[in-house]
Design a protein around this motif. Sequence first.
Motif, short mmCIF file in Angstrom:
data_model
loop_
_atom_site.label_atom_id
_atom_site.label_comp_id
_atom_site.label_asym_id
_atom_site.label_seq_id
_atom_site.Cartn_x
_atom_site.Cartn_y
_atom_site.Cartn_z
N GLN A 24 0.83 -1.48 0.14
CA GLN A 24 0.04 -0.09 -0.08
C GLN A 24 0.94 1.23 -0.14
N THR A 25 1.89 0.95 0.61
CA THR A 25 2.72 2.30 0.75
C THR A 25 4.22 2.06 0.77
N PRO A 26 4.79 1.63 -0.63
CA PRO A 26 6.13 1.31 -0.77
C PRO A 26 7.35 2.36 -0.02
N ASN A 27 6.97 3.56 -0.03
CA ASN A 27 7.90 4.29 0.17
C ASN A 27 8.30 4.14 1.72
N ILE A 28 7.50 3.48 2.41
CA ILE A 28 7.77 3.37 3.98
C ILE A 28 8.71 2.50 4.16
N ILE A 29 9.37 2.05 3.22
CA ILE A 29 10.71 0.91 3.20
C ILE A 29 11.52 1.56 4.09
N SER A 30 11.82 3.13 3.52
CA SER A 30 13.35 3.47 4.15
C SER A 30 12.92 3.95 5.76
N SER A 31 11.80 4.17 6.08
CA SER A 31 11.46 4.31 7.57
C SER A 31 11.64 3.03 8.24
N ILE A 32 11.06 2.03 7.44
CA ILE A 32 11.16 0.67 8.34
C ILE A 32 12.73 0.39 8.65
N LYS A 33 13.62 0.40 7.60
CA LYS A 33 14.94 0.14 7.74
C LYS A 33 15.58 0.99 8.64
N ASN A 34 14.99 2.22 9.23
CA ASN A 34 15.72 3.04 10.06
C ASN A 34 15.46 2.54 11.54
N LEU A 35 14.10 1.69 11.62
CA LEU A 35 13.81 1.24 12.81
C LEU A 35 14.46 -0.10 13.20
N LEU A 36 15.07 -0.73 12.07
CA LEU A 36 15.49 -2.10 12.39
C LEU A 36 17.14 -1.87 12.90
N PRO A 37 17.25 -2.55 13.95
CA PRO A 37 18.59 -2.43 14.63
C PRO A 37 19.81 -3.04 13.65
#
Length: 210
Positions: free
Chosen positions: A197-210
């Motif tokens: 639904q929101t592909p551009n959220i990928i960068s935000s997800i990666k920033n949250l992963l340790p």
Amino acid sequence: MQTAMLEKLQYISQGLTLTDQKNNILKALDAGATWIQIRWKQAEEPEFSLLASQILHICQQFGAKCIINDHVKLAKELDLDGVHLGLTDCGIAEARQLLGPSKVIGGTANSLEDVQRRIVEKCDYIGLGPFKHTYTKQKLSPLLGIAGYENIIQEIRRQELPPVPIFAIGGISSLEDIQHLTQIGVYGVAVSGLITQTPNIISSIKNLLP
């Protein structure tokens, strides 16, 4: 297969048609996805094979890993990067024998007992879930929620079980979900609808992963 080689974000494809599947995967890759799991339960074998062949070629252009859900023989035939196997799919040992030591083999788990079994089977990562309700699966296992993951991860540590990367999967619908899951110790996340639904959220997800 070394844990250090595993990305911490996996996109599980969605779409009822080959075109939908391909478009959704392309959007995810364009947005920065580097690990695709092709999952298309409604497809006939020829269509699934065609999609897998096309997506493998595209993933290679992007430098992304490409695995498929089940279909171990097809993964061998196309020389894909690996497979993800459900609890009732082909066994991990059988898949390893066919695919060899360098391919990624992930296994689904829904409980501590499943996790223990997967560790014994020596899969490369465990997709533990579902976290919350998800529309991408027809037959849903019991929901774990944050407490379920916390209890299982604590038991893994208490029993000093061999470390296997745990990926949270199923119904992850927000960055808050991912933040909570990483705080309790999951290695990574496998996400479907949120990225579709929101592909551009990928960068935000990666920033949250340790």
